[in-house]
Write a protein that holds these residues in place. Structure first.
Motif, PDB file in Angstrom:
ATOM      1  N   MET A 122      27.965 145.137  83.128  1.00  0.00           N
ATOM      2  CA  MET A 122      27.892 144.004  84.203  1.00  0.00           C
ATOM      3  C   MET A 122      29.766 143.693  84.232  1.00  0.00           C
ATOM      4  N   THR A 123      29.855 143.391  85.634  1.00  0.00           N
ATOM      5  CA  THR A 123      30.975 142.931  86.013  1.00  0.00           C
ATOM      6  C   THR A 123      31.117 141.352  85.606  1.00  0.00           C
ATOM      7  N   PRO A 124      32.084 140.884  85.656  1.00  0.00           N
ATOM      8  CA  PRO A 124      32.133 139.261  85.234  1.00  0.00           C
ATOM      9  C   PRO A 124      31.451 138.693  86.214  1.00  0.00           C
ATOM     10  N   GLU A 125      31.372 138.734  87.333  1.00  0.00           N
ATOM     11  CA  GLU A 125      30.597 138.164  88.349  1.00  0.00           C
ATOM     12  C   GLU A 125      29.024 138.345  88.208  1.00  0.00           C
ATOM     13  N   GLU A 126      28.422 139.301  87.676  1.00  0.00           N
ATOM     14  CA  GLU A 126      27.317 139.683  87.142  1.00  0.00           C
ATOM     15  C   GLU A 126      26.949 138.968  85.895  1.00  0.00           C
ATOM     16  N   ASP A 184      34.794 126.971  85.383  1.00  0.00           N
ATOM     17  CA  ASP A 184      33.816 126.867  86.621  1.00  0.00           C
ATOM     18  C   ASP A 184      32.805 127.831  85.972  1.00  0.00           C
ATOM     19  N   ASP A 185      32.897 128.919  85.257  1.00  0.00           N
ATOM     20  CA  ASP A 185      31.605 129.571  84.782  1.00  0.00           C
ATOM     21  C   ASP A 185      30.548 128.829  83.744  1.00  0.00           C
ATOM     22  N   VAL A 186      31.426 128.137  82.860  1.00  0.00           N
ATOM     23  CA  VAL A 186      30.475 127.187  82.094  1.00  0.00           C
ATOM     24  C   VAL A 186      29.781 126.252  82.634  1.00  0.00           C
ATOM     25  N   MET A 187      30.291 125.523  83.854  1.00  0.00           N
ATOM     26  CA  MET A 187      29.651 124.667  84.363  1.00  0.00           C
ATOM     27  C   MET A 187      28.543 125.463  85.349  1.00  0.00           C
ATOM     28  N   TYR A 188      28.911 126.504  85.985  1.00  0.00           N
ATOM     29  CA  TYR A 188      27.683 127.264  86.740  1.00  0.00           C
ATOM     30  C   TYR A 188      26.477 127.436  85.984  1.00  0.00           C
ATOM     31  N   LYS A 189      27.038 128.006  84.560  1.00  0.00           N
ATOM     32  CA  LYS A 189      25.772 128.272  83.799  1.00  0.00           C
ATOM     33  C   LYS A 189      25.096 127.025  83.212  1.00  0.00           C
ATOM     34  N   TRP A 190      25.708 125.964  83.037  1.00  0.00           N
ATOM     35  CA  TRP A 190      25.199 124.671  82.508  1.00  0.00           C
ATOM     36  C   TRP A 190      24.146 123.984  83.541  1.00  0.00           C
ATOM     37  N   ILE A 191      24.562 124.023  84.663  1.00  0.00           N
ATOM     38  CA  ILE A 191      23.879 123.471  85.860  1.00  0.00           C
ATOM     39  C   ILE A 191      22.614 124.222  86.187  1.00  0.00           C
ATOM     40  N   ASN A 192      22.825 125.602  86.255  1.00  0.00           N
ATOM     41  CA  ASN A 192      21.883 126.484  86.880  1.00  0.00           C
ATOM     42  C   ASN A 192      20.974 127.274  85.669  1.00  0.00           C
ATOM     43  N   HIS A 193      21.426 127.482  84.782  1.00  0.00           N
ATOM     44  CA  HIS A 193      20.734 127.947  83.489  1.00  0.00           C
ATOM     45  C   HIS A 193      20.212 127.138  82.170  1.00  0.00           C
ATOM     46  N   VAL A 194      21.345 126.603  81.767  1.00  0.00           N
ATOM     47  CA  VAL A 194      21.189 125.895  80.410  1.00  0.00           C
ATOM     48  C   VAL A 194      20.273 124.793  80.605  1.00  0.00           C
ATOM     49  N   VAL A 195      20.547 123.698  81.558  1.00  0.00           N
ATOM     50  CA  VAL A 195      19.810 122.558  81.563  1.00  0.00           C
ATOM     51  C   VAL A 195      18.344 122.789  82.088  1.00  0.00           C
ATOM     52  N   LYS A 220      33.813 122.995  75.108  1.00  0.00           N
ATOM     53  CA  LYS A 220      34.743 123.287  73.917  1.00  0.00           C
ATOM     54  C   LYS A 220      34.507 124.773  73.226  1.00  0.00           C
ATOM     55  N   ARG A 221      33.326 125.156  72.978  1.00  0.00           N
ATOM     56  CA  ARG A 221      32.865 126.344  72.579  1.00  0.00           C
ATOM     57  C   ARG A 221      33.157 127.529  73.540  1.00  0.00           C
ATOM     58  N   ASP A 222      32.729 127.330  74.695  1.00  0.00           N
ATOM     59  CA  ASP A 222      32.826 128.496  75.666  1.00  0.00           C
ATOM     60  C   ASP A 222      34.235 128.663  76.157  1.00  0.00           C
ATOM     61  N   LEU A 223      35.128 127.461  76.326  1.00  0.00           N
ATOM     62  CA  LEU A 223      36.279 127.895  76.603  1.00  0.00           C
ATOM     63  C   LEU A 223      37.351 128.452  75.688  1.00  0.00           C
ATOM     64  N   ILE A 224      37.078 127.861  74.419  1.00  0.00           N
ATOM     65  CA  ILE A 224      38.080 128.334  73.412  1.00  0.00           C
ATOM     66  C   ILE A 224      37.506 129.585  72.622  1.00  0.00           C
ATOM     67  N   GLU A 225      36.483 129.568  72.188  1.00  0.00           N
ATOM     68  CA  GLU A 225      36.078 130.407  71.530  1.00  0.00           C
ATOM     69  C   GLU A 225      35.519 131.895  72.242  1.00  0.00           C
ATOM     70  N   ARG A 226      35.085 131.731  73.405  1.00  0.00           N
ATOM     71  CA  ARG A 226      34.598 132.943  74.074  1.00  0.00           C
ATOM     72  C   ARG A 226      35.288 133.162  75.356  1.00  0.00           C
ATOM     73  N   GLY A 227      36.281 132.364  75.876  1.00  0.00           N
ATOM     74  CA  GLY A 227      37.306 132.776  76.971  1.00  0.00           C
ATOM     75  C   GLY A 227      36.881 132.672  78.377  1.00  0.00           C
ATOM     76  N   TYR A 228      35.664 131.902  78.390  1.00  0.00           N
ATOM     77  CA  TYR A 228      34.940 131.759  79.822  1.00  0.00           C
ATOM     78  C   TYR A 228      35.779 130.691  80.603  1.00  0.00           C
ATOM     79  N   SER A 229      35.674 130.530  81.656  1.00  0.00           N
ATOM     80  CA  SER A 229      36.258 129.715  82.768  1.00  0.00           C
ATOM     81  C   SER A 229      35.620 128.519  82.847  1.00  0.00           C
TER      82      SER A 229
END
Length: 210
Positions: A49-53, A155-166, A144-153
């Protein structure tokens, strides 16, 4: 060996499942307890996958889990068989997965977001534990986990949180909260609170199982 006592531990992202498990496992030896994590059963899809995918792909759906393999391995451990499988590397193509050897034990812990939604797995559980946390606290832990441990931005963390996680949490886990034997609220940043709960549960198990 008698059939193991199966404990299911479910909780949304950021609820503190990992810390709860760490504290809980410290009360037992490796011969007394074994752990099967839903995270190790993701279908391998993201290496090309590309980062966008990757950003758009929703990992918070039951269809992303190899449910059949997950259930089969739980059944093998229940029947006192050892399982060997590769660890999940969170779609990091630079990491060579280790082979995990999981041996049966008197207590079998099954943990993950969908373990109550997968009804064949839920029906195997002798005890169901729900780890709960307020949404804003869970989000801060996820950031804290995704920014520090996994290197996500951010914006990416918030996108997944709002659209996928919750949405996944509300559809695939929250409806089963009331059927759980223990609901543990984990809003505190005080480790002793969770340690005390794990001590209580493990003491009861040790009294009744060993």
């Amino acid at each position: 060996m008698n059939k193991p006592y199966i404990i299911g531990i479910a909780g949304g992202s950021g609820s503190g499942k990992t810390f709860f498990l760490k504290c809980f496992l410290e009360h037992f030896t490796a011969d007394e307890v074994c752990l099967v994590s839903q995270d190790d059963y993701y279908f391998p899809v993201a290496h090309n996958m590309t980062p966008e995918e990757n950003r758009e792909y929703n990992f918070d759906l039951p269809a992303t889990i190899d449910h059949e393999h997950f259930q089969q391995d739980i059944s093998k451990l229940f029947n006192n068989e050892t399982i060997i499988k590769p660890e999940y590397t969170f779609n990091n193509p630079t990491v060579v997965p280790k082979m995990l050897e999981i041996k049966p034990a008197p207590i079998l812990i099954v943990e993950g977001l969908f373990i109550l939604h997968f009804r064949d797995i839920a029906d195997m559980l002798d005890m169901k534990v729900f780890i709960d946390a307020d949404e804003d606290i869970a989000l801060q832990r996820r950031l804290k986990r995704d920014l520090i441990e996994r290197g996500y931005s951010h914006d990416d963390v918030m996108y997944k949180w709002i659209n996928h996680v919750v949405p996944a949490y509300k559809e695939y886990l929250l409806p089963y909260k009331d059927e759980c034997d223990r609901i543990i609220t984990n809003n505190s940043h005080v480790a002793q609170d969770i340690i005390a709960v794990t001590e209580e549960i493990s003491a009861g198990l040790r009294k009744n199982i060993f």
